[in-house]
Design a protein around this motif. Structure first.
Motif, mmCIF file in Angstrom:
data_model
loop_
_atom_site.group_PDB
_atom_site.id
_atom_site.type_symbol
_atom_site.label_atom_id
_atom_site.label_comp_id
_atom_site.label_asym_id
_atom_site.label_seq_id
_atom_site.Cartn_x
_atom_site.Cartn_y
_atom_site.Cartn_z
ATOM 1 N N ALA A 7 0.217 3.389 -6.011
ATOM 2 C CA ALA A 7 -0.660 2.500 -5.237
ATOM 3 C C ALA A 7 0.102 1.731 -4.162
ATOM 4 N N GLU A 8 1.263 1.201 -4.500
ATOM 5 C CA GLU A 8 2.047 0.415 -3.540
ATOM 6 C C GLU A 8 2.443 1.255 -2.324
ATOM 7 N N ARG A 44 1.002 4.153 -1.391
ATOM 8 C CA ARG A 44 -0.219 4.612 -0.717
ATOM 9 C C ARG A 44 -0.730 3.547 0.251
ATOM 10 N N GLU A 45 -0.714 2.282 -0.161
ATOM 11 C CA GLU A 45 -1.147 1.191 0.727
ATOM 12 C C GLU A 45 -0.240 1.101 1.949
ATOM 13 N N ALA A 46 1.055 1.229 1.733
ATOM 14 C CA ALA A 46 1.999 1.192 2.855
ATOM 15 C C ALA A 46 1.786 2.389 3.776
ATOM 16 N N ASP A 97 -1.074 3.994 4.301
ATOM 17 C CA ASP A 97 -2.279 3.732 5.086
ATOM 18 C C ASP A 97 -2.002 2.738 6.206
ATOM 19 N N ARG A 98 -1.204 1.702 5.901
ATOM 20 C CA ARG A 98 -0.847 0.707 6.923
ATOM 21 C C ARG A 98 -0.020 1.369 8.035
ATOM 22 N N VAL A 104 -6.488 7.885 8.867
ATOM 23 C CA VAL A 104 -6.067 7.755 7.476
ATOM 24 C C VAL A 104 -6.368 9.020 6.681
ATOM 25 N N TYR A 153 9.264 3.012 5.443
ATOM 26 C CA TYR A 153 8.978 2.306 4.194
ATOM 27 C C TYR A 153 10.253 1.699 3.608
#
Length: 78
Positions: free
Chosen positions: A37-38, A40-42, A44-45, A54, A70
């Motif tokens: 999740a961490e 994946r959020e980065a 998308d950002r 996206v 990242y």
């Protein structure tokens, strides 16, 4: 040439590349698990920042650029 090597400070991108190189790679050469999740959020950002839709998959070059970005971001927060 750097006269005082003790004064040399490596740029964040070099440190991030070194950290990535120490991590084990999967069979495709990627080092980050984008199902977390961490990450994946980065991702998308980063895609929004790079103006990549996206829903579009990344090319190999883009994936490596994301992994470097990242790790650089992660190391700057430390």
């Amino acid at each position: 040439m750097i006269r005082d090597f003790m004064a040399f400070e490596a740029p964040p991108e070099l440190l991030a590349r070194m950290e990535l190189d120490r991590m084990p790679a999967n069979r495709n050469g990627y080092r980050l698990d984008i199902s977390r999740a961490e990450i994946r959020e980065a991702l998308d950002r980063w895609k929004r920042q790079e103006k990549i839709p996206v829903s579009d998959p990344l090319s190999d070059r883009q994936r490596h650029e994301f992994e470097l970005w990242y790790m650089t971001e992660k190391m700057e927060k430390k």
